[in-house]
Design a protein around this motif. Structure first.
Motif, PDB file in Angstrom:
ATOM      1  N   ASN A  62      -2.649  -5.479  -2.805  1.00  0.00           N
ATOM      2  CA  ASN A  62      -2.199  -6.810  -2.414  1.00  0.00           C
ATOM      3  C   ASN A  62      -3.015  -7.852  -3.170  1.00  0.00           C
ATOM      4  N   ARG A  63      -2.389  -8.557  -4.092  1.00  0.00           N
ATOM      5  CA  ARG A  63      -3.081  -9.562  -4.890  1.00  0.00           C
ATOM      6  C   ARG A  63      -2.677 -10.985  -4.507  1.00  0.00           C
TER       7      ARG A  63
ATOM      8  N   ALA B 151       8.228  -9.334 -17.938  1.00  0.00           N
ATOM      9  CA  ALA B 151       8.239  -7.940 -17.470  1.00  0.00           C
ATOM     10  C   ALA B 151       8.250  -6.945 -18.621  1.00  0.00           C
ATOM     11  N   ALA B 152       8.652  -7.401 -19.807  1.00  0.00           N
ATOM     12  CA  ALA B 152       8.679  -6.517 -20.976  1.00  0.00           C
ATOM     13  C   ALA B 152       7.297  -6.287 -21.562  1.00  0.00           C
ATOM     14  N   ARG B 153       6.305  -7.044 -21.059  1.00  0.00           N
ATOM     15  CA  ARG B 153       4.943  -6.915 -21.577  1.00  0.00           C
ATOM     16  C   ARG B 153       4.458  -5.471 -21.405  1.00  0.00           C
ATOM     17  N   GLY B 154       3.953  -4.893 -22.446  1.00  0.00           N
ATOM     18  CA  GLY B 154       3.431  -3.526 -22.380  1.00  0.00           C
ATOM     19  C   GLY B 154       4.465  -2.454 -22.671  1.00  0.00           C
TER      20      GLY B 154
ATOM     21  N   ASN C  86       4.904  -9.303 -12.615  1.00  0.00           N
ATOM     22  CA  ASN C  86       4.077  -9.121 -11.427  1.00  0.00           C
ATOM     23  C   ASN C  86       4.098  -7.647 -11.054  1.00  0.00           C
ATOM     24  N   PRO C  87       3.132  -7.181 -10.281  1.00  0.00           N
ATOM     25  CA  PRO C  87       3.030  -5.734 -10.028  1.00  0.00           C
ATOM     26  C   PRO C  87       4.257  -5.133  -9.354  1.00  0.00           C
ATOM     27  N   ILE C  88       4.914  -5.905  -8.483  1.00  0.00           N
ATOM     28  CA  ILE C  88       6.093  -5.376  -7.800  1.00  0.00           C
ATOM     29  C   ILE C  88       7.224  -5.180  -8.797  1.00  0.00           C
ATOM     30  N   ASN C  89       7.448  -6.163  -9.664  1.00  0.00           N
ATOM     31  CA  ASN C  89       8.453  -5.996 -10.713  1.00  0.00           C
ATOM     32  C   ASN C  89       8.113  -4.819 -11.613  1.00  0.00           C
TER      33      ASN C  89
ATOM     34  N   ALA D  85       0.832  -1.209   0.000  1.00  0.00           N
ATOM     35  CA  ALA D  85       0.000   0.000   0.000  1.00  0.00           C
ATOM     36  C   ALA D  85       0.867   1.259   0.000  1.00  0.00           C
ATOM     37  N   ALA D  86       1.998   1.208   0.702  1.00  0.00           N
ATOM     38  CA  ALA D  86       2.898   2.362   0.738  1.00  0.00           C
ATOM     39  C   ALA D  86       3.485   2.660  -0.635  1.00  0.00           C
TER      40      ALA D  86
END
Length: 280
Positions: A148-149, A251-254, A219-222, A142-143
């Motif tokens: 959180n998934r 991670a290169a997606r997008g 993943n969102p953190i990456n 959250a910070a």
């Protein structure tokens, strides 16, 4: 030894860090002469090809049905320790505990599957491979402005899972120091164990400018980390000095190709990235 491994994550293909971790650890055990019985919760829906690879790699693969829609969050926005343990898994754990011959060691991946330990006699060594610290995880995300998934719990709940083990493995020394103050179990650090039998690439010392490589899963953190890194790096400015940024993996997606930025996407072999860059 006959080693029972309980995991929510496939060992094949090794296209994410946790999969590579599990594969490296189990490959090392297998190479030491131990039999690997891989009990896999099917929460990631591995492909038939991936399941076939796992059956080839390990002595046995035990598939456990798992419905992610039934994973609870019974502590409001957080998980209780055993929220992801479904009746189907408990039935399999109970049946495995009754096997003859039994298992000489039980290795559990992730604290949220530590319930598996409780089905086996106490004299059988219990090893927990933590992967991460899940107490306070939701607040840390959250910070960063991230939802959180995955699994997140309280320190009391995580401690209860740690105490089910005899030996707790942390990947980083900083995590080990945190965990050691919270559990009766012995805590040690075991870093990543790449396992492919190949010699390391020869070292290369390149003058500036350099090609910079990033390899990661989606993943969102990456995604957040990579975005902040690219903003700080300024690939266009790097290109102006003769350098380049290459991004490999999901991670290169997008990402779109641009000045100084070359998204490679998934690569069959990490060495394909390493051979092109000076800094990873």
């Amino acid at each position: 030894m006959r080693v029972l491994v309980v995991s929510p994550t496939p060992s094949h293909p090794q296209d994410a860090g946790n999969r590579a971790r599990i594969h490296g650890l189990l490959s090392a055990l297998k190479a030491a002469g131990h039999a690997i019985h891989f009990c896999l919760l099917l929460r990631e829906n591995p492909s038939p090809a991936a399941l076939a690879e796992m059956r080839d790699a390990w002595d046995e693969v035990i598939e456990v049905p798992h419905d992610r829609t039934r994973e609870a969050r019974s502590l409001g926005a957080l998980n209780a320790l055993d929220d992801w343990i479904l009746p189907e898994a408990e039935e399999v754990f109970a049946a495995l505990a009754e096997r003859d011959p039994g298992f000489d060691l039980v290795l559990v991946e992730y604290v949220f599957l530590s319930r598996a330990f409780e089905f086996f006699p106490r004299h059988i060594p219990r090893v927990l491979d933590t992967h991460d610290i899940f107490a306070g995880r939701a607040a840390r995300l959250a910070a960063l402005g991230l939802e959180n998934r995955f699994f997140a719990t309280t320190e009391a709940e995580e401690n209860r899972g740690l105490d089910r083990a005899d030996l707790v493995l942390a990947i980083q020394a900083e995590e080990a120091r945190d965990l050691a103050g919270r559990t009766r179990a012995v805590v040690t650090t075991l870093g990543h164990l790449p396992w492919d039998g190949r010699a390391p690439l020869d070292p290369r010392f390149a003058p500036w400018p350099v090609a910079v490589g990033y390899l990661g899963s989606a993943n969102p953190i990456n995604g957040r980390a990579l975005g902040r890194f690219l903003a700080a790096l300024d690939p266009a400015a790097l290109e102006a000095e003769g350098g380049e940024m290459l991004v490999a993996g999901a991670a290169a997606r997008g990402l779109e190709p641009g000045p100084g930025l070359r998204p490679l996407g998934p690569v069959a072999d990490a060495d394909a990235l390493y051979a092109e860059v000076d800094l990873v």
